[in-house]
Design a protein around this motif. Structure first.
Motif, PDB file in Angstrom:
ATOM      1  N   ASP A 287       3.331  10.022   3.257  1.00 40.39           N
ATOM      2  CA  ASP A 287       2.121  10.350   4.001  1.00 40.39           C
ATOM      3  C   ASP A 287       1.090  11.051   3.131  1.00 40.39           C
ATOM      4  O   ASP A 287      -0.118  10.920   3.340  1.00 40.39           O
ATOM      5  CB  ASP A 287       2.465  11.234   5.205  1.00 40.39           C
ATOM      6  CG  ASP A 287       3.239  10.466   6.265  1.00 40.39           C
ATOM      7  OD1 ASP A 287       3.171   9.219   6.237  1.00 40.39           O
ATOM      8  OD2 ASP A 287       3.910  11.102   7.093  1.00 40.39           O
ATOM      9  N   ASP A 288       1.546  11.833   2.125  1.00 37.93           N
ATOM     10  CA  ASP A 288       0.622  12.584   1.292  1.00 37.93           C
ATOM     11  C   ASP A 288      -0.300  11.689   0.486  1.00 37.93           C
ATOM     12  O   ASP A 288      -1.394  12.080   0.092  1.00 37.93           O
ATOM     13  CB  ASP A 288       1.405  13.479   0.313  1.00 37.93           C
ATOM     14  CG  ASP A 288       2.199  14.540   1.048  1.00 37.93           C
ATOM     15  OD1 ASP A 288       1.818  14.865   2.184  1.00 37.93           O
ATOM     16  OD2 ASP A 288       3.207  15.034   0.487  1.00 37.93           O
ATOM     17  N   ASP A 289       0.131  10.454   0.222  1.00 41.48           N
ATOM     18  CA  ASP A 289      -0.664   9.549  -0.603  1.00 41.48           C
ATOM     19  C   ASP A 289      -1.428   8.525   0.206  1.00 41.48           C
ATOM     20  O   ASP A 289      -1.971   7.570  -0.338  1.00 41.48           O
ATOM     21  CB  ASP A 289       0.239   8.824  -1.600  1.00 41.48           C
ATOM     22  CG  ASP A 289       0.805   9.769  -2.645  1.00 41.48           C
ATOM     23  OD1 ASP A 289       0.039  10.642  -3.071  1.00 41.48           O
ATOM     24  OD2 ASP A 289       1.977   9.623  -3.014  1.00 41.48           O
ATOM     25  N   ALA A 290      -1.507   8.708   1.517  1.00 37.05           N
ATOM     26  CA  ALA A 290      -2.167   7.715   2.369  1.00 37.05           C
ATOM     27  C   ALA A 290      -3.641   7.533   2.023  1.00 37.05           C
ATOM     28  O   ALA A 290      -4.157   6.429   2.005  1.00 37.05           O
ATOM     29  CB  ALA A 290      -2.032   8.121   3.847  1.00 37.05           C
ATOM     30  N   ASP A 291      -4.325   8.657   1.696  1.00 39.14           N
ATOM     31  CA  ASP A 291      -5.748   8.556   1.375  1.00 39.14           C
ATOM     32  C   ASP A 291      -5.976   7.763   0.100  1.00 39.14           C
ATOM     33  O   ASP A 291      -6.922   6.982  -0.007  1.00 39.14           O
ATOM     34  CB  ASP A 291      -6.352   9.951   1.229  1.00 39.14           C
ATOM     35  CG  ASP A 291      -6.426  10.685   2.554  1.00 39.14           C
ATOM     36  OD1 ASP A 291      -6.362   9.992   3.590  1.00 39.14           O
ATOM     37  OD2 ASP A 291      -6.523  11.912   2.558  1.00 39.14           O
ATOM     38  N   SER A 292      -5.116   7.970  -0.912  1.00 40.15           N
ATOM     39  CA  SER A 292      -5.258   7.219  -2.164  1.00 40.15           C
ATOM     40  C   SER A 292      -5.018   5.754  -1.943  1.00 40.15           C
ATOM     41  O   SER A 292      -5.688   4.899  -2.514  1.00 40.15           O
ATOM     42  CB  SER A 292      -4.266   7.767  -3.209  1.00 40.15           C
ATOM     43  OG  SER A 292      -4.550   9.096  -3.530  1.00 40.15           O
ATOM     44  N   ALA A 293      -4.054   5.425  -1.118  1.00 44.63           N
ATOM     45  CA  ALA A 293      -3.733   4.023  -0.857  1.00 44.63           C
ATOM     46  C   ALA A 293      -4.878   3.312  -0.158  1.00 44.63           C
ATOM     47  O   ALA A 293      -5.015   2.086  -0.267  1.00 44.63           O
ATOM     48  CB  ALA A 293      -2.465   3.931  -0.005  1.00 44.63           C
ATOM     49  N   ALA A 294      -5.730   4.058   0.549  1.00 47.66           N
ATOM     50  CA  ALA A 294      -6.829   3.431   1.279  1.00 47.66           C
ATOM     51  C   ALA A 294      -7.796   2.686   0.378  1.00 47.66           C
ATOM     52  O   ALA A 294      -8.533   1.806   0.819  1.00 47.66           O
ATOM     53  CB  ALA A 294      -7.591   4.504   2.072  1.00 47.66           C
TER      54      ALA A 294
ATOM     55  N   GLY B 162       0.799  -1.219   0.000  1.00 50.21           N
ATOM     56  CA  GLY B 162       0.000   0.000   0.000  1.00 50.21           C
ATOM     57  C   GLY B 162       0.827   1.263   0.000  1.00 50.21           C
ATOM     58  O   GLY B 162       0.285   2.366   0.168  1.00 50.21           O
ATOM     59  N   HIS B 163       2.146   1.138  -0.208  1.00 44.95           N
ATOM     60  CA  HIS B 163       3.015   2.308  -0.242  1.00 44.95           C
ATOM     61  C   HIS B 163       3.067   2.872  -1.659  1.00 44.95           C
ATOM     62  O   HIS B 163       3.184   2.102  -2.629  1.00 44.95           O
ATOM     63  CB  HIS B 163       4.441   1.938   0.201  1.00 44.95           C
ATOM     64  CG  HIS B 163       4.514   1.387   1.584  1.00 44.95           C
ATOM     65  ND1 HIS B 163       5.430   0.431   1.968  1.00 44.95           N
ATOM     66  CD2 HIS B 163       3.758   1.637   2.682  1.00 44.95           C
ATOM     67  CE1 HIS B 163       5.248   0.122   3.237  1.00 44.95           C
ATOM     68  NE2 HIS B 163       4.237   0.851   3.690  1.00 44.95           N
ATOM     69  N   PRO B 164       2.998   4.203  -1.815  1.00 42.09           N
ATOM     70  CA  PRO B 164       3.061   4.789  -3.158  1.00 42.09           C
ATOM     71  C   PRO B 164       4.408   4.533  -3.811  1.00 42.09           C
ATOM     72  O   PRO B 164       5.455   4.616  -3.164  1.00 42.09           O
ATOM     73  CB  PRO B 164       2.822   6.280  -2.910  1.00 42.09           C
ATOM     74  CG  PRO B 164       3.206   6.505  -1.487  1.00 42.09           C
ATOM     75  CD  PRO B 164       2.841   5.246  -0.763  1.00 42.09           C
TER      76      PRO B 164
END
Length: 240
Positions: free
Chosen positions: A231-238, A142-144
């Motif tokens: 951290d900036d892409d955490a919402d997309s990874a969800a 789940g990491h960008p």
């Protein structure tokens, strides 16, 4: 100003990627050019997979609604156009794969997901401005993936997308467009590499390779630089 229409979002189950264009946009060829560029991937599934059946069941009501809306739109066309087209031409939700020799179904089906790589804003204060876009790519954890490797066919993963209805009055074509938003790479095939399972290898007791033991200082420094952006892409990874 009218509020931008919001389309339902979904995450497709894990499947095998076919003809992925996820690392760089596809601009087509001389016969079929794509001047704005396009990111896309076709995902192959077993039709009898329970997860795939559940996925189709979620999408079908939206596909049915798209065709119903197209039929209403068809009624509003002028008489000449209606007589020319005769009826709405339905694009199926997925493609059934057939064996070239027997011409029988193989038991596999394919879904295509795509998104434009660029375009021009058509309305609002930014009308006429050029825009560019690309899908968000994540690894199995789940990491960008900030530096996306070449993603080849045979890669296994999931796709996050939006489903939007369409009706083309000129041709009568109607269906549900699966607009690519992001992809999760679970098993990567790149630069001619293949997965262990494709060779018939499974997990065994014995030597376990530690890739980190072979990283040089340059790689470690690059990874340190990338940590702050995760951290900036955490919402997309969800979505995955």
């Amino acid at each position: 100003m009218a509020e931008k229409k919001k389309y339902p979002k979904f995450t497709a189950p894990r499947g095998v990627f076919k003809f992925p264009k996820l690392s760089e946009p596809d601009f087509g060829n001389e016969k079929f050019p794509k001047p704005d560029g396009e990111y896309s991937v076709t995902v192959v599934y077993r039709a009898d997979d329970p997860a795939v059946k559940a996925f189709i069941a979620k999408l079908k009501p939206h596909h049915d609604a798209a065709i119903k809306a197209a039929e209403e739109g068809f009624k509003k066309l002028d008489v000449g156009q209606r007589k020319k087209l005769k009826a709405v031409t339905v694009n199926d939700l997925f493609k059934t794969v057939y064996d070239n020799e027997t011409e029988e179904p193989t038991g596999e089906i394919e879904f295509k997901f795509s998104m434009p790589a660029s375009g021009v804003v058509k309305q609002g204060p930014r009308k006429g401005k050029k825009w560019t876009a690309k899908p968000d790519i994540f690894d199995a954890k789940g990491h960008p993936m900030l530096k996306v490797p070449a993603i080849w066919g045979g890669t296994e993963g999931k796709v996050a997308f939006e489903a939007s209805d369409y009706f083309i009055p000129g041709s009568g074509l109607a269906g549900l467009k699966l607009r690519l938003n992001g992809a999760q790479i679970i098993e990567l095939v790149s630069q001619g590499s293949r997965t262990a399972s494709s060779y018939g290898f499974g997990e065994e007791d014995g030597y376990a390779h530690d890739e980190s033991a072979f990283k040089d200082e340059t790689t470690e420094d690059a990874e340190d630089d990338e940590v702050g952006a995760v951290d900036d892409d955490a919402d997309s990874a969800a979505a995955f």
